[in-house]
Design a protein around this motif. Sequence first.
Motif, PDB file in Angstrom:
ATOM      1  N   ASP A  67       0.827  -1.206   0.000  1.00  0.00           N
ATOM      2  CA  ASP A  67       0.000   0.000   0.000  1.00  0.00           C
ATOM      3  C   ASP A  67       0.862   1.256   0.000  1.00  0.00           C
ATOM      4  O   ASP A  67       0.654   2.185   0.781  1.00  0.00           O
ATOM      5  N   ARG A  68       1.898   1.254  -0.862  1.00  0.00           N
ATOM      6  CA  ARG A  68       2.807   2.388  -1.068  1.00  0.00           C
ATOM      7  C   ARG A  68       3.704   2.696   0.132  1.00  0.00           C
ATOM      8  O   ARG A  68       4.299   3.754   0.207  1.00  0.00           O
ATOM      9  N   VAL A  69       3.791   1.790   1.073  1.00  0.00           N
ATOM     10  CA  VAL A  69       4.653   1.966   2.237  1.00  0.00           C
ATOM     11  C   VAL A  69       5.750   0.900   2.176  1.00  0.00           C
ATOM     12  O   VAL A  69       5.458  -0.291   2.071  1.00  0.00           O
ATOM     13  N   SER A  70       7.018   1.340   2.265  1.00  0.00           N
ATOM     14  CA  SER A  70       8.131   0.387   2.264  1.00  0.00           C
ATOM     15  C   SER A  70       8.196  -0.355   3.597  1.00  0.00           C
ATOM     16  O   SER A  70       8.102   0.255   4.658  1.00  0.00           O
ATOM     17  N   THR A  71       8.355  -1.656   3.495  1.00  0.00           N
ATOM     18  CA  THR A  71       8.404  -2.517   4.663  1.00  0.00           C
ATOM     19  C   THR A  71       9.536  -3.511   4.495  1.00  0.00           C
ATOM     20  O   THR A  71       9.754  -4.025   3.406  1.00  0.00           O
ATOM     21  N   LYS A  72      10.257  -3.802   5.586  1.00  0.00           N
ATOM     22  CA  LYS A  72      11.287  -4.839   5.549  1.00  0.00           C
ATOM     23  C   LYS A  72      10.645  -6.177   5.881  1.00  0.00           C
ATOM     24  O   LYS A  72       9.878  -6.289   6.827  1.00  0.00           O
ATOM     25  N   VAL A  73      10.976  -7.174   5.075  1.00  0.00           N
ATOM     26  CA  VAL A  73      10.457  -8.523   5.272  1.00  0.00           C
ATOM     27  C   VAL A  73      11.651  -9.448   5.483  1.00  0.00           C
ATOM     28  O   VAL A  73      12.647  -9.358   4.765  1.00  0.00           O
ATOM     29  N   THR A  74      11.539 -10.336   6.461  1.00  0.00           N
ATOM     30  CA  THR A  74      12.609 -11.287   6.731  1.00  0.00           C
ATOM     31  C   THR A  74      12.082 -12.714   6.631  1.00  0.00           C
ATOM     32  O   THR A  74      10.881 -12.955   6.759  1.00  0.00           O
ATOM     33  N   GLY A  75      12.991 -13.633   6.395  1.00  0.00           N
ATOM     34  CA  GLY A  75      12.642 -15.039   6.334  1.00  0.00           C
ATOM     35  C   GLY A  75      13.885 -15.866   6.113  1.00  0.00           C
ATOM     36  O   GLY A  75      14.982 -15.321   5.977  1.00  0.00           O
ATOM     37  N   ALA A  76      13.719 -17.170   6.049  1.00  0.00           N
ATOM     38  CA  ALA A  76      14.865 -18.052   5.865  1.00  0.00           C
ATOM     39  C   ALA A  76      14.643 -19.110   4.796  1.00  0.00           C
ATOM     40  O   ALA A  76      15.590 -19.721   4.325  1.00  0.00           O
ATOM     41  N   THR A  77      13.398 -19.326   4.391  1.00  0.00           N
ATOM     42  CA  THR A  77      13.098 -20.422   3.463  1.00  0.00           C
ATOM     43  C   THR A  77      12.364 -19.926   2.220  1.00  0.00           C
ATOM     44  O   THR A  77      11.890 -18.786   2.178  1.00  0.00           O
ATOM     45  N   LEU A  78      12.250 -20.802   1.245  1.00  0.00           N
ATOM     46  CA  LEU A  78      11.495 -20.477   0.038  1.00  0.00           C
ATOM     47  C   LEU A  78      10.031 -20.212   0.385  1.00  0.00           C
ATOM     48  O   LEU A  78       9.426 -19.280  -0.134  1.00  0.00           O
ATOM     49  N   CYS A  79       9.478 -21.010   1.282  1.00  0.00           N
ATOM     50  CA  CYS A  79       8.087 -20.785   1.705  1.00  0.00           C
ATOM     51  C   CYS A  79       7.917 -19.414   2.344  1.00  0.00           C
ATOM     52  O   CYS A  79       6.930 -18.734   2.094  1.00  0.00           O
ATOM     53  N   ASP A  80       8.893 -18.992   3.158  1.00  0.00           N
ATOM     54  CA  ASP A  80       8.835 -17.647   3.736  1.00  0.00           C
ATOM     55  C   ASP A  80       8.780 -16.587   2.640  1.00  0.00           C
ATOM     56  O   ASP A  80       7.991 -15.650   2.702  1.00  0.00           O
ATOM     57  N   ALA A  81       9.626 -16.739   1.645  1.00  0.00           N
ATOM     58  CA  ALA A  81       9.666 -15.777   0.542  1.00  0.00           C
ATOM     59  C   ALA A  81       8.340 -15.751  -0.217  1.00  0.00           C
ATOM     60  O   ALA A  81       7.811 -14.686  -0.518  1.00  0.00           O
ATOM     61  N   LEU A  82       7.806 -16.913  -0.510  1.00  0.00           N
ATOM     62  CA  LEU A  82       6.545 -16.980  -1.251  1.00  0.00           C
ATOM     63  C   LEU A  82       5.385 -16.419  -0.443  1.00  0.00           C
ATOM     64  O   LEU A  82       4.505 -15.758  -0.993  1.00  0.00           O
ATOM     65  N   GLU A  83       5.369 -16.666   0.855  1.00  0.00           N
ATOM     66  CA  GLU A  83       4.274 -16.190   1.703  1.00  0.00           C
ATOM     67  C   GLU A  83       4.381 -14.695   2.033  1.00  0.00           C
ATOM     68  O   GLU A  83       3.372 -14.007   2.119  1.00  0.00           O
ATOM     69  N   LYS A  84       5.601 -14.193   2.219  1.00  0.00           N
ATOM     70  CA  LYS A  84       5.777 -12.838   2.718  1.00  0.00           C
ATOM     71  C   LYS A  84       6.125 -11.810   1.654  1.00  0.00           C
ATOM     72  O   LYS A  84       5.815 -10.630   1.809  1.00  0.00           O
ATOM     73  N   VAL A  85       6.791 -12.240   0.583  1.00  0.00           N
ATOM     74  CA  VAL A  85       7.263 -11.287  -0.420  1.00  0.00           C
ATOM     75  C   VAL A  85       6.356 -11.241  -1.642  1.00  0.00           C
ATOM     76  O   VAL A  85       6.019 -10.169  -2.130  1.00  0.00           O
TER      77      VAL A  85
END
Length: 88
Positions: A67-85
């Motif tokens: 929603d036009r706001v920059s946010t930092k996303v963290t994770g360690a796995t491919l599933c994390d990337a797919l779910e969060k990014v």
Amino acid sequence: MDDKSVNYSQERYEEIKKEVKQMLTKMGYKTKRIPFIPMSGFNGDNLKDKSTNMLWWKGFEVKIKIDRVSTKVTGATLCDALEKVIRP
């Protein structure tokens, strides 16, 4: 990462990551928004659960816009990337 010539090496991961980043940058991608994850599809390392074969891997951190706001996303796995990014 599971190949005997690589043996889950952080050095080899960093080498490949650098090459891929350069290629993606030339193509116009913003690599700060792309999570790079060392993984083994054959053995399942860092796909769903964090691997015990790569203790050096602390995870990824990328910036995404929600929603036009920059946010930092963290994770360690491919599933994390797919779910969060990746957003539908």
